[in-house]
Design a protein around this motif. Structure first.
Motif, PDB file in Angstrom:
ATOM      1  N   PRO A  16       0.834  -1.205   0.000  1.00 28.63           N
ATOM      2  CA  PRO A  16       0.000   0.000   0.000  1.00 28.63           C
ATOM      3  C   PRO A  16       0.872   1.259   0.000  1.00 28.63           C
ATOM      4  O   PRO A  16       2.037   1.229   0.426  1.00 28.63           O
ATOM      5  CB  PRO A  16      -0.800  -0.117   1.303  1.00 28.63           C
ATOM      6  CG  PRO A  16      -0.764  -1.578   1.641  1.00 28.63           C
ATOM      7  CD  PRO A  16       0.578  -2.054   1.169  1.00 28.63           C
ATOM      8  N   TRP A  21      -2.332  -0.373  11.641  1.00 23.29           N
ATOM      9  CA  TRP A  21      -2.258  -0.583  10.193  1.00 23.29           C
ATOM     10  C   TRP A  21      -3.666  -0.760   9.624  1.00 23.29           C
ATOM     11  O   TRP A  21      -4.399  -1.670  10.014  1.00 23.29           O
ATOM     12  CB  TRP A  21      -1.405  -1.822   9.901  1.00 23.29           C
ATOM     13  CG  TRP A  21      -1.193  -2.123   8.445  1.00 23.29           C
ATOM     14  CD1 TRP A  21      -1.676  -3.187   7.756  1.00 23.29           C
ATOM     15  CD2 TRP A  21      -0.417  -1.371   7.507  1.00 23.29           C
ATOM     16  NE1 TRP A  21      -1.254  -3.148   6.450  1.00 23.29           N
ATOM     17  CE2 TRP A  21      -0.477  -2.041   6.268  1.00 23.29           C
ATOM     18  CE3 TRP A  21       0.328  -0.192   7.604  1.00 23.29           C
ATOM     19  CZ2 TRP A  21       0.185  -1.575   5.139  1.00 23.29           C
ATOM     20  CZ3 TRP A  21       0.977   0.264   6.473  1.00 23.29           C
ATOM     21  CH2 TRP A  21       0.903  -0.418   5.252  1.00 23.29           C
ATOM     22  N   TYR A  72      -4.832  -1.646   6.647  1.00 18.79           N
ATOM     23  CA  TYR A  72      -5.031  -2.466   5.450  1.00 18.79           C
ATOM     24  C   TYR A  72      -5.250  -3.948   5.751  1.00 18.79           C
ATOM     25  O   TYR A  72      -5.244  -4.769   4.837  1.00 18.79           O
ATOM     26  CB  TYR A  72      -3.841  -2.289   4.490  1.00 18.79           C
ATOM     27  CG  TYR A  72      -3.708  -0.875   3.994  1.00 18.79           C
ATOM     28  CD1 TYR A  72      -4.425  -0.429   2.886  1.00 18.79           C
ATOM     29  CD2 TYR A  72      -2.882   0.036   4.652  1.00 18.79           C
ATOM     30  CE1 TYR A  72      -4.318   0.883   2.446  1.00 18.79           C
ATOM     31  CE2 TYR A  72      -2.770   1.346   4.218  1.00 18.79           C
ATOM     32  CZ  TYR A  72      -3.488   1.766   3.119  1.00 18.79           C
ATOM     33  OH  TYR A  72      -3.386   3.069   2.683  1.00 18.79           O
ATOM     34  N   SER A  76      -2.417  -8.102   4.843  1.00 15.78           N
ATOM     35  CA  SER A  76      -1.437  -7.169   4.292  1.00 15.78           C
ATOM     36  C   SER A  76      -0.258  -7.003   5.237  1.00 15.78           C
ATOM     37  O   SER A  76       0.906  -6.984   4.795  1.00 15.78           O
ATOM     38  CB  SER A  76      -2.095  -5.810   4.040  1.00 15.78           C
ATOM     39  OG  SER A  76      -1.138  -4.834   3.678  1.00 15.78           O
TER      40      SER A  76
END
Length: 214
Positions: free
Chosen positions: A115, A173, A175, A179
């Motif tokens: 990302p 985080w 995501y 991920s």
């Protein structure tokens, strides 16, 4: 085995290590391109190249028993043979680690693994790994102790980047867990790649001095 034949075998062995070091450098560059550009072709090329590197490692390792059994090396030659075995193993593992990064890319393709917030730190790790690969090849060619010791500082740079990546992943985080796991693994693969390069440098120092200094 005549001395001339023995010297030819040693030259062939050192040449194979030089080729393997270039292959290991190409592998990490290809893996980084696959990771950051979401490039399936680059990832597949890394895996194909890793298979070639594995064959070269096996060929180099197969030469060692013959060199030891059919000739009684003097101390310096014996160090070269022993170090070559260890260096071939480290270079092979470097190729494997680049392959692991490529496999993560292929597992998630066509979705990117990195990302946007993680792009800068992964780019830093990729660039540092590429520099380390170049210096590993240089150290093998020149057997320069200062260049070998410099690799330890480059390894510290990768370690510091991985610490920042892990801090990012545990600080809320956004995501998802999958991920975070992918990026933690990729960061670990870069770190271990650098560690193996330092192992190569350590063996070069031992080859030249008879002492491990890294």
């Amino acid at each position: 085995m005549s001395r001339d034949s023995y010297d030819e075998q040693l030259d062939r062995l050192t040449g194979m290590l030089a080729t393997m070091s270039r292959d290991a450098g190409a592998a990490i560059r290809g893996a980084s391109a696959a990771l950051l550009d979401v490039d399936r072709g680059a990832a597949e090329a890394v895996l194909a190249g890793d298979a070639v590197l594995d064959r070269r490692r096996a060929e180099a390792e197969a030469m060692i028993p013959e060199l030891l059994v059919r000739h009684q090396p003097v101390a310096s030659d014996l160090r070269l043979v022993v170090c070559a075995l260890r260096i071939a193993g480290a270079l092979g593992r470097m190729g494997d680690l680049a392959g692991h990064i490529a496999k993560v890319v292929l597992m998630r393709y066509p979705v990117g693994v990195v990302p946007q917030p993680a792009v800068p730190v992964l780019t830093e790790m990729a660039d540092a790994a590429a520099r380390i690969a170049d210096k590993t090849a240089l150290v093998l060619a020149t057997r320069d102790q200062l260049d070998a010791m410099q690799l330890g500082l480059d390894d510290d740079e990768v370690d510091a980047a991985q610490e920042r990546l892990l801090a990012m992943l545990v600080a809320g985080w956004p995501y998802g867990v999958e991920s975070a796991i992918d990026l933690a693994l990729v960061g670990r693969y870069y770190e271990r790649y650098a560690d193996q390069a330092v192992n190569v440098a350590r063996q070069v120092v031992y080859l030249v001095t008879g002492t491990i200094r890294l």
